[in-house]
Design a protein around this motif. Structure first.
Motif, PDB file in Angstrom:
ATOM      1  N   VAL A   7       7.588   5.452 -12.822  1.00 44.77           N
ATOM      2  CA  VAL A   7       7.388   5.794 -11.413  1.00 44.77           C
ATOM      3  C   VAL A   7       7.432   7.291 -11.156  1.00 44.77           C
ATOM      4  CG1 VAL A   7       8.193   3.654 -10.395  1.00 44.77           C
ATOM      5  CG2 VAL A   7       9.826   5.468 -10.908  1.00 44.77           C
ATOM      6  N   GLU A  41       5.760   9.770 -11.939  1.00 40.42           N
ATOM      7  CA  GLU A  41       4.522  10.440 -11.539  1.00 40.42           C
ATOM      8  C   GLU A  41       3.867   9.803 -10.320  1.00 40.42           C
ATOM      9  OE1 GLU A  41       1.337   8.740 -14.784  1.00 40.42           O
ATOM     10  OE2 GLU A  41       0.846  10.501 -13.598  1.00 40.42           O
ATOM     11  N   LEU A  42       4.401   8.659  -9.908  1.00 46.85           N
ATOM     12  CA  LEU A  42       3.813   7.985  -8.751  1.00 46.85           C
ATOM     13  C   LEU A  42       4.439   8.439  -7.447  1.00 46.85           C
ATOM     14  CD1 LEU A  42       3.659   4.342 -10.153  1.00 46.85           C
ATOM     15  CD2 LEU A  42       1.926   6.148 -10.259  1.00 46.85           C
ATOM     16  N   LEU A  43       5.589   9.053  -7.547  1.00 51.44           N
ATOM     17  CA  LEU A  43       6.297   9.465  -6.339  1.00 51.44           C
ATOM     18  C   LEU A  43       5.572  10.607  -5.654  1.00 51.44           C
ATOM     19  CD1 LEU A  43       9.857   9.438  -7.860  1.00 51.44           C
ATOM     20  CD2 LEU A  43       8.938   7.810  -6.210  1.00 51.44           C
TER      21      LEU A  43
END
Lengths: 358, 358
Positions: free
Chosen positions: A292, A294-296
């Motif tokens: 996650v 890099e998804l934040l």
DNA sequence: GTGAAAGCGCTAACAA
DNA sequence: TTGTTAGCGCTTTCAC
């Protein structure tokens, strides 16, 4: 005459003997047929298999294993099953295990050395073919000694073990370069121009914490960066509040360095909810690069460890014959520069709004 | 005279007989001592335990189980081990299992019914005390039939099984109200005023997909909301590109409804990277409420299922004696209104920038 | 190509 | 309180 248990609707499973009888062959022939060994005519083998299938026969692996065979169990011991660090490693292990026809038993220790020992014993008792222990070890050599002894016995009896991030266990080891990771992240913050860093740390009884903390502190000391260390439990739970509190206590902080991503993510969220902008007001960085990260938004700057590949590789080691002496492989970390870090505000450090104080 | 294997440094483990001999007691006494049964003097019991401990004896669970005891293994079969939906369920199962002294074997089927059957057989072969199957079933009753048969045999032989989200397996079941969840999310979008919704769906061979899709389509049809259905593989991998592509194909879309959170999250990220604002330009909603859903920015509107509790409860069911007929418990979903959904732009729907077309 | 029989390490009667 | 012994279901020599 037939068996006592014939027509039984009780709780007893079919045995190979039942299949053999139904197929009109001996136990030995039935066994050979079902396992696809040579020395049985194709015709007979096919018939036995069909009979077994029709009867719904399922082999008893315990009898199988007792009679000589190895099990097809791989054990995995993690600190915390619901921590993404470990779920990603577990995914790697499970995938690799599957390719080898092994099934994975997952146990979790909750970072309790005693429970870890129990899990280890249980896996050894089941004659697991391989055991993988993932996660930081304990600084106290005493705590590691018993595990080391258990693993030694286990391997002496034909088992194979590999560990991830444990130095003292005397078996094949995959060792994340935690210190190197810390150097990289800390230098990154220094290069951005940060001068006051709050470090969100964990229990110093854990070697991972020591290594990461040591590396970061070294860089900051060398570079004249002021830094505070806040000890938490190394999980997301305590990190958010701890971060917000730290920013109130040391308002000159321009960056927060969390010693793992779970804490970094919790910090990111807590700061957002406190109205503190990242990286505008404060930069945040972590360790591990869980999926996650890099998804934040902002995406998290972190020192990447290839978690799934590490799991895969650990299983790899543990299914290979032992070397004359334990293998040790260092796993390099890779700095992922993302959006959560930036140069500090040019108009001076953030002054935390007192409105958000309790 | 001693045993042939005495002084052996081979690959053979210590047996209980070795311990008994060393302690100067019989096999039976040794067994009783080690298991803490009554009928042994405390003195003798203590001595035997000490001897066993010193020798590094570890019981062989296969022999133990063969000789009559039950195993302490619980099996868990999931579709995809690295999907947060399943890791959260798994965490619940593992925690509950631990409280009962059970160890969990995790197998994953990759949504392949054949592989699922193999895993089921393997668990049955190990005489696992409980089996939990989590994740959507298959619409094709034929595919479910064999699993159903295996589980029936397994339970007839004394095993216990529980499933999560599978209707047809003939064992205790925890059934998420997927249709109700879909009604709630779809109505939420309608209430916000959305008139053109793109649904990111999965293979319609999965019952979960059918239930969620059916619910959403029903609401949209009733309310006169235009909607497009885009089929993907039900994972994060394909969802991002699919979402972006869909918005180009149907620029009048004001909201994307993904049939699970993994896809919704992938959509959120893909839109952000395409410069499309959420919820400014487009609203996004999902299903499940995995842990990260609320950590994202914008946080994700979704229909919450209590995943960890479901795992815990499934293990609960599977460690309780069977009822006269399979238990079925519906699990309600709860709409979590968060930041990713908002009323559509008052100045009309988004026109996707052609610059982001390939 | 097939079968008979001896274990594998443990538990659970049953005896003493 | 302790010991003896017959299995548990399978694999694997060794005969045939």
């Amino acid at each position: 005459m037939g068996e006592v248990r014939e027509m039984s609707n009780s709780t007893t499973s079919l045995r190979l003997a039942d299949v053999a009888e139904a197929a009109g062959v001996s136990l030995a022939t039935a066994s050979r047929s079902l396992r696809g060994l040579t020395g049985v005519s194709d015709e007979v083998a096919a018939r036995v298999r069909k009979v077994a299938e029709d009867m719904g026969y399922v082999v008893n692996t315990h009898a199988q294993s007792l009679a000589g065979g190895a099990t097809s169990i791989a054990g995995l011991i993690v600190h915390q099953i619901d921590d993404p660090y470990f779920t990603e490693i577990a995914a790697g292990v499970v995938h690799a295990a599957e390719e080898r026809g092994l099934i994975v038993q997952v146990a979790h220790s909750g970072r309790d050395p005693q429970r870890e020992l129990r899990q280890l014993r249980s896996l050894a008792a089941q004659r697991a073919r391989a055991i993988i222990v993932a996660g930081s070890g304990y600084v106290d050599a005493h705590l590691e000694a018993e595990a080391r002894r258990l693993l030694a016995t286990y391997e002496r009896n034909g088992g194979r073990a590999a560990v991830i991030g444990r130095h003292q266990l005397g078996v094949d080891a995959l060792l994340p370069d935690n210190r190197g990771a810390a150097l990289a992240v800390a230098r990154h913050l220094v290069e951005l121009g940060h001068t006051d860093v709050t470090i969100l740390s964990g229990p110093e009884t854990l070697t991972t914490v020591q290594d990461r903390l040591g590396g970061a502190v070294q860089v900051f000391a060398e570079e004249g960066v002021r830094h505070h260390v806040v000890a938490t439990d190394f999980t997301a739970a305590g990190a958010g509040p701890a971060a917000v509190q730290a920013l109130q206590a040391w308002p000159e902080t321009t960056a927060v360095l969390a010693l793992n991503d779970s804490m970094a993510i919790a910090t990111l969220v807590a700061l957002r909810r406190s109205g503190i902008s990242v990286p505008g007001d404060v930069s945040v960085a972590g360790f591990d690069d869980v999926a996650v990260a890099e998804l934040l938004f902002p995406s998290l700057t972190t020192a990447r460890l290839p978690l799934a590949e590490m799991g895969r590789e650990a299983l790899d080691l543990a299914t290979r014959p032992a070397a004359s002496r334990p293998r040790r492989k260092t796993v390099a970390a890779q700095l992922m520069r993302r959006e959560s870090t930036a140069p500090p505000r040019s108009d001076g450090p953030l002054r935390v709004r007192t409105a958000s104080a309790s």
